[in-house]
Design an enzyme around this catalytic site. Structure first.
Site, short mmCIF file in Angstrom:
data_model
loop_
_atom_site.label_atom_id
_atom_site.label_comp_id
_atom_site.label_asym_id
_atom_site.label_seq_id
_atom_site.Cartn_x
_atom_site.Cartn_y
_atom_site.Cartn_z
N TYR A 101 42.46 41.37 46.53
CA TYR A 101 40.94 40.92 46.24
C TYR A 101 40.43 41.45 44.89
CZ TYR A 101 35.84 40.63 46.44
OH TYR A 101 34.52 40.40 46.07
N GLU A 186 35.10 35.99 41.28
CA GLU A 186 35.66 36.41 42.31
C GLU A 186 36.70 35.57 42.50
OE1 GLU A 186 33.86 37.89 46.52
OE2 GLU A 186 34.40 35.77 46.74
#
Lengths: 370, 288
Positions: A101, A186
């Site tokens: 992530y 993101e």
């Protein structure tokens, strides 16, 4: 302004971040064609502005063009979390060795950008235990240099070629964050596939206040038609579904007005921040906008600072004279140029309250009177 | 006493020749603010309301002692103007401008921290040390001198609350508008610390709103304060996921809710008003 996944990936790709081979399409035939071009098994992904598409069935796998056509057809008939699917992304199915992530966003408390990374990618970062999340603030006057990527890479436990790729990718992602005036970039998951690091998803939010200098990013519409009209007038507007149309100046004051109306048993139709220093014309248009919510009463709560009471009064008179106001208006008017404003209203057969709670109670009384 | 600004603060106005700059210069002068100059590139040598206009902040500082500056500059040019002030050595910078890009705001705050400049705003009504000095845009008549410190995220709502305080006999030491944006120069804690130390301030009113975690962070400090704090949080009736005007005023992923903020503030010992006009009574009880 949120960007669709395919738009974010196109920006990634322009900057040199690796993304899966793929294409955005809007119908099943083009999906089959895209699968043919990509070759091999593909992923068919709905393009909507909310997360958690997988759980809602918005992501499907297909082994060949015919299956891709079917998957596209299924997805295009779906509504995922209230969003009608109009676009889909057909992409190569990656060989996934591990999912990471990575995000960069604005930390309001620290007043700095913050890099958030985790070796446990793929799921909602909110569900990852804090011990597995790496957070690193960025000094805006320095930006991101390789040493910072090396350090985050170390804390994530990356090594070898992947660590090198990560350093490079982080520098590029920060460049995008800055140059595109993003509030959020993101990548979840950031996929380790052999010795490659690939952005398998993209979430980007561009700062609305910076759109004036981001003209090459196409506008993505996420608002209702009235909300859009309000935005074009420079007003902040949210539909709430009740029967008391509300206009106040200032966001906090608008929220305080809603809270007070609800306290007295009223149902606000909207939130509308008429803003600071909105002139006569803007105010007149705001009132016209309120009428579109078909309210039973209009509640106007003005505490003039940079906004001038006489401007608001003149606008009201203008709207009343030119188009008429078919519902009762309850006005509370104090602050800058208050005397002039109240005088203008009185000369035109309108009255103003001085005290907010009295005006709010009156508006609720009218709205609830059958 | 008061905090950050007082009766001796010399102020310059950037953008003094614009419509807002001109109007609010007049208002600030009427309040008694010591405005010693204005800045407007290319208009040096003119006068506005009898105040000399300079081409640059540097020029103003060659001619006057400048303690604070207020910006009435459109958002696209605000960063440049802020950088000019900070590098010229102005110690208090009030940025009224709204809609400044957040990346510009981060750069402004970063430079200000490194140079030791206090930034009030952006997107603020300003700061008023009641009866002494007003820098910004609030209407004059409601701000009278007294023992209550006020710190707020939003503008007009603060006028509402200050007007209620004044009507109930509570004057203010200083009223500070932090600004409605996600990135602003001062935090609640920065201002609460100053109020705690200020002998003139006997109690503090905190005006917050839904979204972010500024009120939760403030609670941690309020727990340590000796002076009573009364809070009002706007947005009890706001739906999640919708941005209520301010960039920061949005409930996301169940965070920044009204309930969570009220709980944090109450457990820290603050009294919390449910509606804006309940503040004076809570204050009266807190000061007993």
């Amino acid at each position: 302004m949120k960007l669709f996944e395919y738009m974010g990936k196109s920006i990634f790709s322009t900057y040199g971040i690796k993304v899966p081979a793929g294409k955005m399409v809007t119908n099943p035939d083009d999906a089959a064609k895209a699968a043919q071009e990509v070759g091999g098994p593909v992923v068919v992904k709905s393009q909507i502005l909310t997360g958690k598409r997988g759980k809602g069935g918005g992501i499907k796998f297909a082994d060949n063009p015919e299956e891709a056509r079917q998957a596209a057809s299924d997805i295009l008939s779906m509504t995922v979390q209230g969003h009608k699917v109009e676009r889909i992304l057909v992409e190569e199915k990656l060989q996934i060795d591990k999912e990471l992530y990575l995000a960069i966003t604005v930390d309001g408390a620290a007043k700095k950008p913050v890099i958030i990374a985790s070796a446990q990618g793929g799921m909602d970062i909110e569900e990852v235990p804090d011990d597995y999340i790496v957070k690193q603030h960025v000094d805006v006057s320095l930006g991101v240099y390789p040493y910072l990527g090396q350090e985050i890479s170390r804390r994530l436990g990356l090594a070898g070629q992947i660590s090198k790729e990560f350093k490079q990718l982080l520098i590029l992602l920060y460049k995008i964050f800055r140059e595109k005036d993003a509030e959020l970039v993101e990548i979840n998951p950031l996929v380790i596939s052999g010795d490659r690091l690939i952005a398998a998803d993209s979430k980007m939010t561009i700062d609305d206040d910076a759109l004036f200098r981001q003209k090459d990013i196409p506008y993505v519409e996420e608002r209702t038609s009235i909300e859009k009209q309000a935005h074009d007038l420079g007003l902040a507007f949210v539909e709430l579904g009740g029967n008391i149309a509300v206009m106040a100046n200032g966001a906090g004051m608008s929220m305080g007005s809603l809270d007070t109306l609800v306290h007295y048993g009223g149902q606000p139709a909207n939130f509308l921040d008429a803003g600071g220093g909105t002139g006569m014309e803007g105010t007149a248009k705001a009132i016209e906008l309120l009428l579109q919510t078909n309210p039973k009463v209009i509640f106007i709560n003005i505490f003039g600072g940079i906004t001038r009471c006489d401007d608001v009064a003149n606008a009201l008179v203008q709207v009343k004279k030119t188009r008429g106001i078919p519902v009762p208006v309850v006005i509370r008017l104090v602050g800058t140029n208050e005397e002039e404003g109240v005088k203008i209203l009185q000369e035109n057969g309108m009255n103003a309250y001085k005290v907010m709670q009295e005006a709010a109670a009156k508006a609720v009384e009218i709205a609830n009177a059958g | 006493m008061a905090i950050i600004i007082n009766e001796n603060t010399n102020v310059i106005v950037q953008g003094i020749t614009g419509k807002q700059g001109r109007f609010h210069t007049r208002q600030m002068l009427a309040y008694g603010t010591k405005i010693v100059g204005g800045v407007s590139p290319g208009k040096g040598g003119q006068e506005v309301e009898g105040i000399p206009v300079y081409d640059t902040v540097y020029e103003a500082m060659e001619n006057e002692r400048v303690d604070a500056s207020v910006l009435f500059i459109p958002a696209p040019f605000a960063k440049d103007a802020a950088f000019e002030n900070i590098t010229a050595g102005v110690k208090v910078l009030v940025i009224v401008t709204e809609h400044i890009p957040v990346h510009d705001e981060m750069e402004i705050i970063d430079l200000a921290r490194k140079k030791g400049t206090t930034v009030v705003g952006p997107n603020t009504f300003g700061i008023v040390s009641s009866g002494k000095c007003k820098i910004g845009i609030p209407p004059n008549q409601f701000f009278v001198e007294g023992p209550i410190g006020v710190v707020a995220r939003s503008g007009t709502l603060t006028y509402e609350i200050v007007a209620n305080l004044t009507a109930n006999g509570f004057g203010q030491s200083t009223v500070v508008g932090l600004g409605g944006d996600r990135v602003v120069g001062l935090s609640f804690v920065d201002v609460l610390e100053k109020f705690e130390k200020d002998p003139e301030t006997k109690a503090v009113v905190l005006v917050g709103e839904i979204g972010g975690n500024a009120e939760e962070e403030a609670s941690l400090y309020i727990k340590k304060m000796t002076k009573p704090v009364v809070a009002y949080i706007a947005g009890k009736s706001a739906p999640p996921g919708k941005r209520m005007g301010h960039a920061g005023a949005i409930i996301e992923r169940g965070k920044g809710t009204f309930g969570a903020k009220v709980e944090a503030l109450q457990s820290a010992g603050a009294s919390v008003a449910t509606l804006p006009f309940e503040v004076p009574e809570l204050l009266r009880n807190a000061l007993k």
